[in-house]
Structures are given as structure tokens and as C-alpha cells.
Design a protein around this motif. Sequence first.
Motif, mmCIF file in Angstrom:
data_model
loop_
_atom_site.group_PDB
_atom_site.id
_atom_site.type_symbol
_atom_site.label_atom_id
_atom_site.label_comp_id
_atom_site.label_asym_id
_atom_site.label_seq_id
_atom_site.Cartn_x
_atom_site.Cartn_y
_atom_site.Cartn_z
ATOM 1 N N GLY A 18 -13.633 5.663 -3.536
ATOM 2 C CA GLY A 18 -12.968 6.965 -3.795
ATOM 3 C C GLY A 18 -12.009 7.380 -3.039
ATOM 4 O O GLY A 18 -11.814 6.856 -2.115
ATOM 5 N N GLY A 19 -11.321 8.453 -3.542
ATOM 6 C CA GLY A 19 -10.056 8.772 -2.879
ATOM 7 C C GLY A 19 -9.137 9.720 -3.738
ATOM 8 O O GLY A 19 -9.262 9.586 -5.079
ATOM 9 N N SER A 20 -8.161 10.356 -3.028
ATOM 10 C CA SER A 20 -7.117 10.959 -3.881
ATOM 11 C C SER A 20 -6.092 9.857 -4.391
ATOM 12 O O SER A 20 -5.503 10.378 -5.431
ATOM 13 C CB SER A 20 -6.420 12.000 -3.127
ATOM 14 O OG SER A 20 -5.855 11.553 -1.809
ATOM 15 N N PHE A 21 -5.779 8.903 -3.845
ATOM 16 C CA PHE A 21 -4.830 7.717 -4.138
ATOM 17 C C PHE A 21 -3.563 8.605 -4.276
ATOM 18 O O PHE A 21 -2.946 8.448 -5.530
ATOM 19 C CB PHE A 21 -5.480 7.102 -5.523
ATOM 20 C CG PHE A 21 -6.750 6.340 -5.167
ATOM 21 C CD1 PHE A 21 -6.675 4.866 -4.696
ATOM 22 C CD2 PHE A 21 -8.134 6.856 -5.712
ATOM 23 C CE1 PHE A 21 -7.502 4.033 -4.609
ATOM 24 C CE2 PHE A 21 -8.970 6.131 -5.281
ATOM 25 C CZ PHE A 21 -9.005 4.667 -4.894
ATOM 26 N N ASP A 22 -2.930 9.189 -3.388
ATOM 27 C CA ASP A 22 -1.776 9.843 -3.473
ATOM 28 C C ASP A 22 -0.839 9.702 -2.607
ATOM 29 O O ASP A 22 -0.699 10.202 -1.683
ATOM 30 C CB ASP A 22 -2.283 11.398 -3.147
ATOM 31 C CG ASP A 22 -1.219 12.590 -3.339
ATOM 32 O OD1 ASP A 22 -0.297 12.172 -4.580
ATOM 33 O OD2 ASP A 22 -1.254 13.511 -2.594
ATOM 34 N N PRO A 23 -0.127 8.104 -2.740
ATOM 35 C CA PRO A 23 -0.223 7.728 -3.998
ATOM 36 C C PRO A 23 -0.964 6.393 -3.587
ATOM 37 O O PRO A 23 -1.240 6.065 -2.385
ATOM 38 C CB PRO A 23 1.237 7.116 -4.435
ATOM 39 C CG PRO A 23 1.846 7.088 -2.943
ATOM 40 C CD PRO A 23 1.109 8.050 -2.190
ATOM 41 N N ALA A 24 -1.520 5.629 -4.697
ATOM 42 C CA ALA A 24 -2.419 4.250 -4.620
ATOM 43 C C ALA A 24 -1.104 3.293 -4.320
ATOM 44 O O ALA A 24 -0.010 3.535 -4.470
ATOM 45 C CB ALA A 24 -2.784 3.987 -6.051
ATOM 46 N N HIS A 25 -1.642 2.253 -3.105
ATOM 47 C CA HIS A 25 -0.474 1.402 -2.560
ATOM 48 C C HIS A 25 -1.323 0.157 -2.594
ATOM 49 O O HIS A 25 -2.279 -0.134 -2.882
ATOM 50 C CB HIS A 25 -0.079 1.877 -1.315
ATOM 51 C CG HIS A 25 -1.123 2.359 -0.348
ATOM 52 N ND1 HIS A 25 -1.741 1.479 0.422
ATOM 53 C CD2 HIS A 25 -1.398 3.422 -0.089
ATOM 54 C CE1 HIS A 25 -2.662 2.083 1.068
ATOM 55 N NE2 HIS A 25 -2.468 3.415 0.909
ATOM 56 N N ALA A 26 -0.440 -0.683 -1.876
ATOM 57 C CA ALA A 26 -0.821 -2.133 -1.710
ATOM 58 C C ALA A 26 -2.059 -2.396 -0.824
ATOM 59 O O ALA A 26 -2.977 -3.297 -1.127
ATOM 60 C CB ALA A 26 0.193 -3.108 -1.154
ATOM 61 N N GLY A 27 -2.303 -1.494 0.209
ATOM 62 C CA GLY A 27 -3.198 -1.555 1.118
ATOM 63 C C GLY A 27 -4.652 -1.198 0.213
ATOM 64 O O GLY A 27 -5.546 -1.751 0.534
#
Length: 200
Positions: A18-27
Motif C-alpha cells: 500500500g501507499g500513495s505512490f506519489d509517484p511510483a518509481h523503480a524502487g
Amino acid sequence: MRAGWPVAQAGQAVGLLGGSFDPAHAGHAHITREALKRFGLDRVWWLVSPGNPLKARGPAPLDVRMKRARDVMVHPRVEVTDLEARLGTRYTAQTLQKLIPRYQGVQFVWLMGADNLAGFHRWQDWDWIMESVPVGVLARPGNRISARRSVAARRYEDARLPGTASQLLARGDAPRWCYINLPLSDASSSAIRASGGWLS
């Protein structure tokens, strides 16, 4: 199951990140692939949240974050979802309380970085989460000592699986958790937002 909901079969182990993924990234993508391997999961679902209750600043619009996440995380056993928006939940415990009965026979595993474990005791109903689903913790740079000394780690020390037994995490009842060290990317959402590069 209604259209648009992710599919899982009874007996499968599904990791939830879960998370905001703000933004999603390679990590994010890296720890997801490692979680699949190290915890013996059948699938991982990203739960892109409508908003993070622990952060004062609101995230980018959900549809923007979902699109970015799907561009970043391309894997046949990983699904990017807006389940929390569909369920009308804002807190992890609420989400799990609605998901578990909806997917009977599926073993959910909550996934988080070591930085989250360090502050896990501040989450709503965090002890219920620990008692209800196995938890997989993936060490991220700079947070290992505080995570190992956290309230949650100390309280549930007896329920911890050694890293060498990580494949067994989803194969037993909660409380059950495992902490694994990974060579992780230092990419962070805040650094990417500051650069403005993720918007292109």
C-alpha cells in the motif's frame, strides 16, 4: 467478483503493498519483485491509496498516480489497483477487514519497507493488523536500526521468522512476520517529485 476487481484463487498467497505512490518509481518495482521471490508469493497487488492519512499534503490525482504506477510496474503477477477507493477505506486495517471476507481462502501478506515498521505503532489498529495477516518487511536504506528497535518489532519478537525462512511467511497463521535485507535502490518519491521529472 465484479469487473475491475483483481482475481485471486483460494490457497494463493497475495502480497499487498500500500501507499500513495506519489509517484511510483523503480524502487517500488524492485521491492515488489523481491517480495514475490523472497516471500514465496503468488501475486502482489499495489494498493494505490486515495490519500495518506499520515501526510498533511494531498497526493496527485488518483488517476495520474495509477497510470504512472502501471507504467513503472509491469509484471505478469503484479496488479496495480485502486481497491481502497473502491472499498471506501483510508486505513490499512479497514482495508484488510473488507478484503479478507471478500477473498475467502486467500492468504494476504502485508508488505512494507523498514521505514514503515519503525512507525507502525502509530497506524490505526496496527496490532490488529499484526494479529490478522503475516507481515513482510523489506529493509530500505537508512532505516534498519530504527525498524529493528521499533515498538512493533519488540512486541512481536517471538512471532518473527528468520530471513532464511522467508519463503514460509505466507504458509502460517498470524502473528507472523519476517524482516529481510535487500540491496535496494535509493530512488524515492519525494526526490522524484522535487525534480519534477516524473510528470513528463
